[in-house]
Design a protein around this motif. Structure first.
Motif, PDB file in Angstrom:
ATOM      1  N   SER A  10      21.011  41.353  20.519  1.00 16.20           N
ATOM      2  CA  SER A  10      21.560  42.338  19.588  1.00 16.20           C
ATOM      3  C   SER A  10      22.720  41.747  18.797  1.00 16.20           C
ATOM      4  CB  SER A  10      22.024  43.582  20.356  1.00 16.20           C
ATOM      5  OG  SER A  10      20.945  44.186  21.018  1.00 16.20           O
ATOM      6  N   ALA A  14      22.900  41.174  14.739  1.00 16.01           N
ATOM      7  CA  ALA A  14      24.023  41.721  13.976  1.00 16.01           C
ATOM      8  C   ALA A  14      24.731  40.636  13.181  1.00 16.01           C
ATOM      9  CB  ALA A  14      25.003  42.405  14.924  1.00 16.01           C
ATOM     10  N   TRP A  15      24.935  39.488  13.784  1.00 10.61           N
ATOM     11  CA  TRP A  15      25.609  38.375  13.109  1.00 10.61           C
ATOM     12  C   TRP A  15      24.786  37.869  11.923  1.00 10.61           C
ATOM     13  CZ3 TRP A  15      30.001  36.413  12.115  1.00 10.61           C
ATOM     14  CH2 TRP A  15      30.154  35.086  11.704  1.00 10.61           C
ATOM     15  N   ALA A  17      22.678  39.627  10.168  1.00  7.15           N
ATOM     16  CA  ALA A  17      22.722  40.644   9.122  1.00  7.15           C
ATOM     17  C   ALA A  17      24.025  40.584   8.341  1.00  7.15           C
ATOM     18  CB  ALA A  17      22.536  42.028   9.737  1.00  7.15           C
ATOM     19  N   LEU A  18      25.123  40.340   9.045  1.00  3.34           N
ATOM     20  CA  LEU A  18      26.417  40.253   8.369  1.00  3.34           C
ATOM     21  C   LEU A  18      26.498  39.009   7.486  1.00  3.34           C
ATOM     22  CD1 LEU A  18      28.823  41.356  11.267  1.00  3.34           C
ATOM     23  CD2 LEU A  18      27.999  42.715   9.348  1.00  3.34           C
ATOM     24  N   THR A  25      29.764  42.526   3.340  1.00  2.00           N
ATOM     25  CA  THR A  25      30.506  42.547   4.604  1.00  2.00           C
ATOM     26  C   THR A  25      32.007  42.501   4.361  1.00  2.00           C
ATOM     27  OG1 THR A  25      28.688  41.454   5.769  1.00  2.00           O
ATOM     28  CG2 THR A  25      30.876  41.332   6.780  1.00  2.00           C
ATOM     29  N   MET A 318      26.350  50.867   7.006  1.00  2.00           N
ATOM     30  CA  MET A 318      25.356  50.854   8.072  1.00  2.00           C
ATOM     31  C   MET A 318      24.117  51.661   7.691  1.00  2.00           C
ATOM     32  SD  MET A 318      26.579  48.812  10.148  1.00  2.00           S
ATOM     33  CE  MET A 318      25.173  48.978  11.217  1.00  2.00           C
ATOM     34  N   SER A 321      22.224  49.441   5.488  1.00  4.25           N
ATOM     35  CA  SER A 321      21.614  48.370   6.269  1.00  4.25           C
ATOM     36  C   SER A 321      20.354  48.854   6.975  1.00  4.25           C
ATOM     37  CB  SER A 321      22.627  47.834   7.287  1.00  4.25           C
ATOM     38  OG  SER A 321      22.077  46.785   8.044  1.00  4.25           O
ATOM     39  N   GLN A 345      21.616  46.981  18.536  1.00  4.70           N
ATOM     40  CA  GLN A 345      21.639  46.008  17.440  1.00  4.70           C
ATOM     41  C   GLN A 345      22.518  46.516  16.292  1.00  4.70           C
ATOM     42  OE1 GLN A 345      17.741  44.682  16.193  1.00  4.70           O
ATOM     43  NE2 GLN A 345      18.411  44.486  14.086  1.00  4.70           N
ATOM     44  N   PHE A 346      22.336  47.763  15.887  1.00  3.23           N
ATOM     45  CA  PHE A 346      23.108  48.314  14.775  1.00  3.23           C
ATOM     46  C   PHE A 346      24.511  48.740  15.220  1.00  3.23           C
ATOM     47  CE2 PHE A 346      18.865  48.570  13.041  1.00  3.23           C
ATOM     48  CZ  PHE A 346      19.061  48.278  11.703  1.00  3.23           C
ATOM     49  N   GLU A 349      26.586  45.710  15.329  1.00  3.38           N
ATOM     50  CA  GLU A 349      26.907  45.277  13.967  1.00  3.38           C
ATOM     51  C   GLU A 349      28.107  46.047  13.422  1.00  3.38           C
ATOM     52  OE1 GLU A 349      24.758  45.148   9.572  1.00  3.38           O
ATOM     53  OE2 GLU A 349      23.542  45.151  11.385  1.00  3.38           O
TER      54      GLU A 349
END
Length: 419
Positions: A10, A14-15, A17-18, A25, A318, A321, A345-346, A349
């Motif tokens: 997770s 998250a990393w 996605a950022l 971000t 979010m 996202s 996961q979210f 994030e």
């Protein structure tokens, strides 16, 4: 092991996605950065200000009870005229307290102060000086940091000799070309030989210069120069300070003993009210704590509005996202990903985004503390750092929980078909 693996997975999602939306971000975490900066900066200033004020009050001593006519903190329900009619502490009471108080007392001193004096030495002079008459145990009651020379001897105090321990500014102004020790200064026509010079205190946030402008002399000599107040409006009013024992941390035993001895000395009947005040430095400290707690709460409320804006910004990002990655969520769920995996996961994030913003805000506060400040040096405590990071995590959880729940509850078939 499974929980740890899912957590790491997770975190990795998250990393990624950022990183894939770096500009978004950065813009998202700015709100959290400003909010955490505002809150922690306010708490850092309040804590530093309170610590500085408390340090500025070191002259009142530690573990000390003062016998005075007036209380330091007034009770509005108590008639003022009863305070006015009280007798002032006397030398006789000081002597009797010295003889009577037991092991709860580590020292008793009587002292008096007169301000606005002019000190002279040769062609040099200094106005606005403070003359302070003290007995020998005064150094146990209050801080007298002798840097050069020595303090009084009991013989010098008892015989009321013309000797003085002076502050840094007094020595500097009257004897600029050498040591002040052994030199003679005059105050109100009296000659004093300087036997000690105190450390430089400097001005603090309250504008108090500590002992810098002081000239401390034996109490007997002081009473020859000034008439003591005997209960009226004229004369200098002395105070009696009693140093407590380390074995009595709350000084309750000393207070009970002191109250009983004073009532006996003043001949008060059992039902009569006390005609004296027992003051402690904690009274001022408690008043200061209440004041700064109000300031801290007000600052936190103001900073919380910035955090609220930052939280809404994170929540908005979010939701965006989740919308962008709906197809990926469907693929993950079709491959066997559980709902809690998508939720974590979210949620991670959002929390990670807030932690980055909070860390940036704390770092900005730390940079401010590096700026040299003479009057109010700022410090960033570990408690404030922990508070900032904790608030960041809470904001991340609140901002990310609804988008994370929505993402985890998506139907995999409908999610895969989305574009």
């Amino acid at each position: 092991m499974l929980a740890l693996r899912l957590t790491l997975e997770s975190f990795r999602f998250a990393w990624q996605a950022l990183k894939s939306n770096l500009l978004r971000t950065i813009l998202s975490l700015l709100g959290v950065t400003v909010g955490i900066f505002a809150i922690i900066a306010v708490f850092a200033v309040v804590d530093s200000l309170e610590a500085n004020v408390r340090q500025s009050m070191n002259f009142v001593g530690d573990k000390v009870i003062y016998v005075d006519k007036w209380p330091w903190v007034f009770d509005p329900k108590f008639p003022w005229w009863k305070f006015f009619n009280r007798p002032v502490p006397t030398v006789r009471e000081y002597r009797l307290l010295q003889k009577t108080l037991g092991e709860n007392s580590k020292g008793v001193a009587i002292f008096a102060t007169n301000s606005g004096n002019t000190f002279k030495a040769g062609s040099n002079s200094m106005s606005g000086g403070l003359l302070q008459g003290v007995t020998y145990d005064f150094r146990k009651i209050s801080d007298v940091p002798v840097m050069e020379g020595r303090y009084f001897t009991p013989q010098e105090i008892e015989s009321a000799r013309g000797v003085a321990v002076v502050g840094h500014e007094v020595a500097k102004n009257l004897f600029p070309n050498g040591s002040a020790l052994g030199k003679v200064l005059k105050a109100r026509g009296q000659r004093f030989v300087v036997i000690g010079v105190m450390e430089k205190a400097g001005k603090n946030v309250l504008g108090i210069t500590g002992n810098d402008n002081n000239c401390i002399i034996p109490f007997g000599m002081f009473t020859k120069m000034f008439a003591l107040n005997t209960g009226g409006m004229t004369g200098v009013t002395p105070s009696i300070g009693v140093k407590g024992s380390d074995a009595d941390p709350g000084l309750l035993d000393l207070e009970y003993e002191l109250k009983g001895v004073l009532r006996n000395i003043r001949g008060l009947k059992p039902r009569a009210e006390d005609n004296f005040s027992l003051n402690r430095p904690e009274m001022l400290a408690n008043a200061i704590s209440k004041l700064f707690s109000i300031i801290g709460v007000a600052g936190a409320v103001i900073g919380s509005f910035a955090m609220l804006v930052g939280g809404f910004g994170i929540a908005n990002i979010m939701f965006v996202s989740v919308k962008e990655r709906t197809n990926i969520i469907g693929i993950q769920k079709s491959l066997g990903a559980k709902n809690y995996f998508i939720l974590f996961q979210f949620l991670f994030e959002a929390i990670f985004l807030c932690l980055l913003g909070g860390a940036a805000g704390i770092f900005l506060v730390f940079l401010i503390t590096l700026i040299p400040q003479d009057s109010l040096p700022l410090t960033l405590s570990a408690a404030n750092i922990t508070l900032g990071l904790t608030v960041s995590v809470v904001i991340g959880m609140l901002a990310g929980i609804i988008p994370a729940v929505l993402a985890s509850n998506l139907d995999p078939v409908i999610a895969i078909r989305s574009k």
